[in-house]
Structure formats: C-alpha cells, structure tokens
Scaffold this active site. Sequence first.
Site, PDB file in Angstrom:
ATOM      1  N   TYR A  12      68.991  43.877  16.417  1.00  0.00           N
ATOM      2  CA  TYR A  12      67.975  44.713  15.759  1.00  0.00           C
ATOM      3  C   TYR A  12      68.662  45.936  15.162  1.00  0.00           C
ATOM      4  CZ  TYR A  12      63.091  46.038  14.976  1.00  0.00           C
ATOM      5  OH  TYR A  12      61.868  46.321  14.402  1.00  0.00           O
TER       6      TYR A  12
ATOM      7  N   ARG B 292      70.665  41.875  23.725  1.00  0.00           N
ATOM      8  CA  ARG B 292      71.427  41.795  24.979  1.00  0.00           C
ATOM      9  C   ARG B 292      70.775  42.713  26.009  1.00  0.00           C
ATOM     10  NH1 ARG B 292      77.086  44.733  23.270  1.00  0.00           N
ATOM     11  NH2 ARG B 292      76.213  46.253  21.843  1.00  0.00           N
TER      12      ARG B 292
ATOM     13  N   SER C  58      69.149  49.039  21.063  1.00  0.00           N
ATOM     14  CA  SER C  58      68.151  48.832  20.002  1.00  0.00           C
ATOM     15  C   SER C  58      66.768  48.508  20.562  1.00  0.00           C
ATOM     16  CB  SER C  58      68.571  47.673  19.099  1.00  0.00           C
ATOM     17  OG  SER C  58      69.941  47.706  18.807  1.00  0.00           O
TER      18      SER C  58
ATOM     19  N   ASP D 204      79.438  40.481  12.299  1.00  0.00           N
ATOM     20  CA  ASP D 204      80.098  39.197  12.052  1.00  0.00           C
ATOM     21  C   ASP D 204      81.120  38.852  13.124  1.00  0.00           C
ATOM     22  OD1 ASP D 204      78.977  38.573   9.348  1.00  0.00           O
ATOM     23  OD2 ASP D 204      79.848  40.541   8.931  1.00  0.00           O
TER      24      ASP D 204
ATOM     25  N   HIS E 292      75.437  36.714   6.156  1.00  0.00           N
ATOM     26  CA  HIS E 292      76.769  36.751   5.561  1.00  0.00           C
ATOM     27  C   HIS E 292      77.489  35.518   6.085  1.00  0.00           C
ATOM     28  CE1 HIS E 292      80.521  38.154   4.009  1.00  0.00           C
ATOM     29  NE2 HIS E 292      81.003  38.607   5.138  1.00  0.00           N
TER      30      HIS E 292
ATOM     31  N   GLY F 165      70.016  47.112   4.950  1.00  0.00           N
ATOM     32  CA  GLY F 165      68.700  46.864   5.524  1.00  0.00           C
ATOM     33  C   GLY F 165      67.658  47.885   5.092  1.00  0.00           C
TER      34      GLY F 165
ATOM     35  N   ASP G 178      82.091  38.737  -1.291  1.00  0.00           N
ATOM     36  CA  ASP G 178      81.662  39.923  -0.545  1.00  0.00           C
ATOM     37  C   ASP G 178      82.864  40.621   0.091  1.00  0.00           C
ATOM     38  OD1 ASP G 178      79.134  41.274   0.564  1.00  0.00           O
ATOM     39  OD2 ASP G 178      80.292  40.921   2.389  1.00  0.00           O
TER      40      ASP G 178
ATOM     41  N   GLU H  29      77.970  63.107  -8.876  1.00  0.00           N
ATOM     42  CA  GLU H  29      77.700  62.445 -10.157  1.00  0.00           C
ATOM     43  C   GLU H  29      77.898  60.929 -10.076  1.00  0.00           C
ATOM     44  OE1 GLU H  29      78.940  64.303 -13.759  1.00  0.00           O
ATOM     45  OE2 GLU H  29      78.426  66.301 -13.027  1.00  0.00           O
TER      46      GLU H  29
HETATM   47  P1  NDP Z   1      74.504  45.891  12.966  1.00  0.00           P
HETATM   48  O1  NDP Z   1      75.801  46.452  13.333  1.00  0.00           O
HETATM   49  O2  NDP Z   1      73.479  46.825  12.424  1.00  0.00           O
HETATM   50  O3  NDP Z   1      73.894  45.116  14.239  1.00  0.00           O
HETATM   51  C1  NDP Z   1      73.509  45.806  15.302  1.00  0.00           C
HETATM   52  C2  NDP Z   1      72.785  44.878  16.253  1.00  0.00           C
HETATM   53  O4  NDP Z   1      73.706  43.934  16.806  1.00  0.00           O
HETATM   54  C3  NDP Z   1      72.215  45.680  17.385  1.00  0.00           C
HETATM   55  O5  NDP Z   1      70.986  45.139  17.795  1.00  0.00           O
HETATM   56  C4  NDP Z   1      73.279  45.480  18.465  1.00  0.00           C
HETATM   57  O6  NDP Z   1      72.767  45.565  19.749  1.00  0.00           O
HETATM   58  C5  NDP Z   1      73.706  44.060  18.217  1.00  0.00           C
HETATM   59  N1  NDP Z   1      75.041  43.831  18.769  1.00  0.00           N
HETATM   60  C6  NDP Z   1      76.201  44.406  18.379  1.00  0.00           C
HETATM   61  N2  NDP Z   1      77.239  43.965  19.119  1.00  0.00           N
HETATM   62  C7  NDP Z   1      76.699  43.100  20.003  1.00  0.00           C
HETATM   63  C8  NDP Z   1      77.242  42.303  21.039  1.00  0.00           C
HETATM   64  N3  NDP Z   1      78.552  42.310  21.313  1.00  0.00           N
HETATM   65  N4  NDP Z   1      76.397  41.548  21.758  1.00  0.00           N
HETATM   66  C9  NDP Z   1      75.073  41.522  21.488  1.00  0.00           C
HETATM   67  N5  NDP Z   1      74.497  42.244  20.513  1.00  0.00           N
HETATM   68  C10 NDP Z   1      75.306  43.018  19.787  1.00  0.00           C
HETATM   69  O7  NDP Z   1      74.712  44.635  12.014  1.00  0.00           O
HETATM   70  P2  NDP Z   1      74.315  44.502  10.479  1.00  0.00           P
HETATM   71  O8  NDP Z   1      72.847  44.419  10.371  1.00  0.00           O
HETATM   72  O9  NDP Z   1      75.070  45.499   9.663  1.00  0.00           O
HETATM   73  O10 NDP Z   1      74.969  43.082  10.156  1.00  0.00           O
HETATM   74  C11 NDP Z   1      74.374  41.882  10.634  1.00  0.00           C
HETATM   75  C12 NDP Z   1      74.737  40.765   9.685  1.00  0.00           C
HETATM   76  O11 NDP Z   1      74.164  41.032   8.404  1.00  0.00           O
HETATM   77  C13 NDP Z   1      76.220  40.599   9.457  1.00  0.00           C
HETATM   78  O12 NDP Z   1      76.459  39.231   9.268  1.00  0.00           O
HETATM   79  C14 NDP Z   1      76.458  41.352   8.151  1.00  0.00           C
HETATM   80  O13 NDP Z   1      77.596  40.914   7.429  1.00  0.00           O
HETATM   81  C15 NDP Z   1      75.197  40.999   7.408  1.00  0.00           C
HETATM   82  N6  NDP Z   1      74.807  41.923   6.349  1.00  0.00           N
HETATM   83  C16 NDP Z   1      74.659  43.252   6.642  1.00  0.00           C
HETATM   84  C17 NDP Z   1      74.205  44.123   5.685  1.00  0.00           C
HETATM   85  C18 NDP Z   1      73.847  45.511   6.081  1.00  0.00           C
HETATM   86  O14 NDP Z   1      72.797  45.994   5.663  1.00  0.00           O
HETATM   87  N7  NDP Z   1      74.623  46.221   6.902  1.00  0.00           N
HETATM   88  C19 NDP Z   1      73.958  43.689   4.305  1.00  0.00           C
HETATM   89  C20 NDP Z   1      74.024  42.252   4.122  1.00  0.00           C
HETATM   90  C21 NDP Z   1      74.479  41.417   5.122  1.00  0.00           C
HETATM   91  P3  NDP Z   1      72.840  46.908  20.619  1.00  0.00           P
HETATM   92  O15 NDP Z   1      71.802  47.822  20.079  1.00  0.00           O
HETATM   93  O16 NDP Z   1      72.578  46.409  21.970  1.00  0.00           O
HETATM   94  O17 NDP Z   1      74.227  47.485  20.424  1.00  0.00           O
HETATM   95 MG    MG Z   2      79.483  42.657   3.456  1.00  0.00          MG
END
Ligand code: NDP
Ligand code: MG
Length: 329
Positions: free
Chosen positions: A26, A49, A54, A84, A109, A135, A192, A232
């Site tokens: 999340y 987890r 989150s 990822d 991704h 997001g 990407d 800018e």
């Molecule tokens: P985030 O870093 O925002 O994800 C955070 C979430 O992942 C939290 O709920 C966190 O839980 C959980 N998390 C992190 N590490 C672990 C772990 N070891 N075990 C369990 N849960 C974990 O990710 P993004 O949203 O940036 O990226 C997600 C996907 O979307 C990726 O594939 C990325 O490439 C893709 N993507 C991302 C974009 C973006 O907007 N950033 C744009 C387009 C694609 P907790 O709160 O418990 O730490």
């Molecule tokens: Mg990317």
Amino acid sequence: MTNPILTDADIDPSAIHDKTVAIIGYGNQGRAQALNLRDSGVNVLIGLRPGSASEQAARDDGFAPLAMTEAAARADIVMLLVPDEVQADLWNGGLADAVRGGATIGFAHGLAIHYGLIAPRADLDIILVAPKGPGKALRADFERGSGLIGLIAVAQDASGSARATALAYAGALGCGRAGILESSFQEETEADLFNEQGVLWGVIPELIEAGFDTLVDAGFAPEIAYFECLTEVKLLADLIYERGIAGMRVAISNTAEFGAAEGNGRIVGDAARAEMKRILGEVQDGSFVNKLMADARAGYPALKASRQRAAAHPVEAVAARMRALRDQN
Ligand code: NDP
Ligand code: MG
C-alpha cells in the site's frame, strides 16, 4: 513499430467487475490503484506484511488489510505493488503457494518477470498494467475525471483472456480516459530502466545541479541560480507536455530560442549519445538489474549514499527556503 492507442471504447469492463483484486503493498502505486479500482466498482482487498507501516493509511482509507497470503488466496487478480527488488522474495516466500489455480498475477513494472526473478506456474495469467506516472498523479487525475496513460502487456496467457483482464484493469485505473498502449514486458521494462538512468530521474536533476553550481561558483546569488536552473524546469516540462518541443520553441522569446539553438549539441553531444547506448546495453544484458539486486541484498549502500549526496547538495537549502516562502503566500 507504432502501437494503436486504446481507450475506454475498446474495453469490456465486465472482465473485471465481478472479480476480487488483491493489492499487495500500500505504497505509491498500491494506494492509488486500490482507491481507483474501488471507485470503479471493483472488489479490492489489501495484503500487507505483519506490522506494516502502511496499515494505518489503508485503514484510514476504509480498507481492512489482510496478511499478504490471505489476500492473495482470496483474489482472482493479485497485483504485486511492492518494490521490484523484493517481489521475488515475497513470491517465493509464500505468495506463489497462496494464489488460486488460474489466478491472474499483475505487475506495474515488468522487471521481476522480464529478468526471470519470478518464474510463475503455468496455470497463471501474467499481466502488466503500468500507469505512466507516480501513484499520486494516478489518483489525482482519476478524481479529476481524467487519467494517466498506461501500458499493458501479457507475459503468460493461461486462460485465453489475459489481455482482456489487463485492458479492463487499466480501464478501472482510469487509463482508458487518456490512452492505453499495448507493449511487452521486455519493451516496458527496458525502456523504463533506460529512461530512469539515461534521461529523467538521473540526468535532468544532475543538469540542474551542474547549472546551479556553475552560476553560484561564478558569484551569482543562489536564489537566482535556483530560479533559473530549477523552477523553470516546471515551465519547460509543462510547455513540452502541452505542445511538443517544436511548439515549446514558439512559446518562448526569440532570445531564449536563439540561446536554445546555440546550446544544442554542446552538452548532449556524441559522447552523451554514446553513453546512452552503453546504458541501454547494461539494461538489456541484465548487468543493471544484477547491480540493483546486489545493492538491495546488502541493505542499499549505493542507494543510501546517492540519497545523501542529493540531500547535501547546496541547491537543497535554497529550494527548501523558496518552497517555504511560496507556501506562505
Ligand atoms: P512502494 O515503495 O511505494 O511500496 C511500498 C509498499 O511495499 C508498502 O506497503 C510496503 O510495506 C511494501 N513493502 C516494501 N518492502 C516490503 C517487503 N520487504 N515485504 C513486504 N512488503 C514490503 O512501491 P511503488 O508503489 O513505488 O512500486 C510498486 C511497483 O509499481 C513497482 O513494481 C514499481 O516499479 C511500479 N511502479 C511504481 C511507480 C510509482 O508511482 N512509484 C510508477 C509506475 C510503476 P510497509 O509499509 O510495510 O513498508
Ligand atoms: Mg520505473
């Protein structure tokens, strides 16, 4: 090769309406996707987890988060929206066994699938729905009644309807209001990863810092250097986004345009283009991803050092002061 651009008119939303989607994670994408899907009438579960940071955010948004494997076990579509470099560990550490036979596994991704970090069972559909933006923008555009461009792809089509699921999912995120491009896991992932290093997140900020340093080292006020080299960039990006690069040229003064012409090729010359090819090569041969995974396994020493370098750059202090001023007004 040009791709047709699909919109809501090309989508059968029923491919997702009676489905349950488990959003695993999340964060940036997880929250935005969960909210957009729910507003589009999709049944959404959140998997986190134990002790997740989150959890409260998900509760505040009206969800009742479950353990990741429980959410996955109850869903028709399991969307892996954790970073990822941790996806494979979560998949192999329980999710793979938890997901239903014939389920759809979705990614925003393509990295984990394209580089073979996750090798899914043959009974699963593997889809990519990649909104082209963070997001926050995905959610804000949706609430405004518009959407972000999205890419879709299918890596494994066990059911015969993986493409329809991906399209309907992208539609429920609001991407069909802007445009959906059919791609592949390879194309989305490599383009990407190339862009992150070769153009956007690495190079443009580095250009800003270098321009700022050049002016400040020559005795200019940091505030002037900040406005010229950093703020800018937003005007530039908005203009290019609205009108294209040639259209942007029309909107600026003749002096600015002449300056642009004089500057062309001096910073981004043959050497920069050759380096871009090397970056693409390292993305395509897997060496970039190997480095990423090694850094993640070691607790991100390289990533942390780079964050510290960025935070310590003198432009940050000016930027913080200017943002505070701006937010007062
Ligand atoms: P985030 O870093 O925002 O994800 C955070 C979430 O992942 C939290 O709920 C966190 O839980 C959980 N998390 C992190 N590490 C672990 C772990 N070891 N075990 C369990 N849960 C974990 O990710 P993004 O949203 O940036 O990226 C997600 C996907 O979307 C990726 O594939 C990325 O490439 C893709 N993507 C991302 C974009 C973006 O907007 N950033 C744009 C387009 C694609 P907790 O709160 O418990 O730490
Ligand atoms: Mg990317």
